[in-house]
Design a protein around this motif. Structure first.
Motif, short mmCIF file in Angstrom:
data_model
loop_
_atom_site.label_atom_id
_atom_site.label_comp_id
_atom_site.label_asym_id
_atom_site.label_seq_id
_atom_site.Cartn_x
_atom_site.Cartn_y
_atom_site.Cartn_z
N CYS A 184 14.16 158.82 94.19
CA CYS A 184 13.89 159.68 93.23
C CYS A 184 15.07 159.97 92.22
CB CYS A 184 13.35 161.18 93.63
SG CYS A 184 13.37 162.42 92.47
N THR A 185 14.69 159.67 91.02
CA THR A 185 15.82 159.66 89.92
C THR A 185 15.24 160.93 89.06
OG1 THR A 185 16.25 157.63 89.89
CG2 THR A 185 16.98 158.74 88.09
N LEU A 186 16.16 161.81 88.86
CA LEU A 186 16.00 163.08 87.87
C LEU A 186 16.83 162.77 86.47
CD1 LEU A 186 16.42 165.85 90.58
CD2 LEU A 186 14.28 164.85 89.93
N PHE A 187 16.25 163.11 85.27
CA PHE A 187 16.88 163.03 84.28
C PHE A 187 16.55 164.13 83.41
CE2 PHE A 187 17.47 161.68 79.74
CZ PHE A 187 18.60 161.14 79.84
N LEU A 188 17.65 164.68 82.82
CA LEU A 188 17.61 165.92 81.92
C LEU A 188 17.71 165.62 80.45
CD1 LEU A 188 17.46 169.05 81.84
CD2 LEU A 188 19.87 169.03 81.85
N LEU B 33 22.43 168.92 85.44
CA LEU B 33 21.84 168.94 86.80
C LEU B 33 22.72 168.58 87.85
CD1 LEU B 33 18.78 165.92 86.23
CD2 LEU B 33 18.66 168.49 86.36
N ILE B 34 22.86 169.39 88.69
CA ILE B 34 23.50 169.31 89.81
C ILE B 34 22.90 169.60 91.24
CG2 ILE B 34 25.66 170.26 88.54
CD1 ILE B 34 25.41 172.92 90.24
N SER C 150 21.67 163.14 84.98
CA SER C 150 20.85 162.30 85.97
C SER C 150 21.44 162.65 87.56
CB SER C 150 20.99 161.02 85.55
OG SER C 150 20.07 160.14 86.41
N LEU C 151 20.42 162.48 88.27
CA LEU C 151 20.67 162.46 89.84
C LEU C 151 19.85 161.65 90.05
CD1 LEU C 151 20.62 166.45 90.57
CD2 LEU C 151 22.69 164.94 90.32
N SER C 152 20.29 161.07 91.58
CA SER C 152 19.45 160.44 92.43
C SER C 152 19.35 160.81 93.93
CB SER C 152 20.18 158.76 92.67
OG SER C 152 20.13 158.29 91.43
N ILE C 153 18.15 160.77 94.46
CA ILE C 153 18.07 161.29 95.74
C ILE C 153 17.01 160.51 96.59
CG2 ILE C 153 16.96 163.34 97.09
CD1 ILE C 153 17.14 165.05 94.41
N ARG D 116 13.94 173.52 79.10
CA ARG D 116 14.47 172.18 79.32
C ARG D 116 13.52 171.27 80.01
NH1 ARG D 116 18.80 172.27 76.02
NH2 ARG D 116 20.49 173.88 76.68
N ARG D 117 13.80 170.00 79.58
CA ARG D 117 12.74 168.91 80.14
C ARG D 117 13.35 168.19 81.03
NH1 ARG D 117 10.49 163.62 77.42
NH2 ARG D 117 12.21 164.09 75.99
N VAL D 118 12.79 167.91 82.22
CA VAL D 118 13.59 167.15 83.31
C VAL D 118 12.34 165.94 83.70
CG1 VAL D 118 14.42 166.89 85.68
CG2 VAL D 118 14.86 168.80 84.21
N THR D 119 12.68 164.74 83.71
CA THR D 119 11.96 163.82 84.11
C THR D 119 12.16 163.47 85.56
OG1 THR D 119 11.44 162.77 81.91
CG2 THR D 119 10.97 161.31 83.86
N VAL D 120 11.33 163.33 86.39
CA VAL D 120 11.18 163.11 88.06
C VAL D 120 10.67 161.74 88.07
CG1 VAL D 120 10.56 163.72 90.27
CG2 VAL D 120 11.26 165.40 88.61
N SER D 121 11.45 160.80 88.47
CA SER D 121 10.96 159.25 88.51
C SER D 121 10.89 158.95 90.05
CB SER D 121 11.61 158.36 87.60
OG SER D 121 11.53 158.67 86.34
N VAL D 122 9.95 158.35 90.53
CA VAL D 122 10.08 157.95 91.90
C VAL D 122 9.55 156.55 92.07
CG1 VAL D 122 9.39 158.38 94.31
CG2 VAL D 122 9.63 160.51 92.70
N LEU D 123 10.51 155.77 92.81
CA LEU D 123 10.29 154.25 92.74
C LEU D 123 10.32 153.92 94.29
CD1 LEU D 123 9.98 151.63 91.24
CD2 LEU D 123 12.60 151.33 91.36
N GLY D 124 9.45 153.31 94.87
CA GLY D 124 9.31 152.87 96.20
C GLY D 124 7.75 152.50 96.52
N GLY D 125 7.86 152.28 97.97
CA GLY D 125 6.57 152.21 98.47
C GLY D 125 6.04 153.00 99.66
#
Length: 138
Positions: free
Chosen positions: A37-41, A48-49, A99-102, A129-138
């Protein structure tokens, strides 16, 4: 598989807003079991923290430290188009992150026991504030 969701976060002015629940819900809603999961502000005066979520004194201490490190109205700064907190907010953002990665494990955001995800508003007035939550996987 890739999925993204946009969050809108309302701040009350300078300080931290806990978005852990919204991030967990967004990750779970993707149906992705393992991945990242990547978060981008999308802003230059907030960040982001990942920080401790058990003791609110931690948040006050972080703000106290940054208030000492980057002072509003410092004559060093020329960029003050939106007020004395304008350039200090940009400096605070550069010193932190947008940006954060979880990791995603078993369909969940795999945060540690005492970790929370926060939008840290660096301006003194409220913002959306606008945050995009992107999730990549299976």
């Amino acid at each position: 598989m890739y999925q993204a969701k946009e969050l809108t976060v309302s701040t009350r002015g300078r300080g931290l807003v806990d978005i852990t629940g919204e991030v967990r819900k967004a990750v779970k809603g993707t149906g992705i079991r393992e991945g990242l999961c990547t978060l981008f502000l999308h802003h230059t005066s907030a960040s982001l923290i990942i920080g401790e979520n058990a003791d609110p004194v931690v948040q006050r201490d972080l703000e106290a430290f940054f208030s000492r490190l980057v002072k509003d109205g410092d004559p060093l700064f020329q960029h003050d188009a939106e007020g004395p907190d304008d350039m200090p907010a940009h400096v605070r953002t550069v010193l932190t992150q947008v940006s954060l990665s979880i990791p995603v494990k078993d369909g969940e955001a795999d945060l540690g026991t005492w970790q929370g995800v926060y939008v840290w508003e660096h301006r003194t007035s409220p913002h959306r504030r606008r945050v995009t939550v992107s999730v990549l996987g299976g």
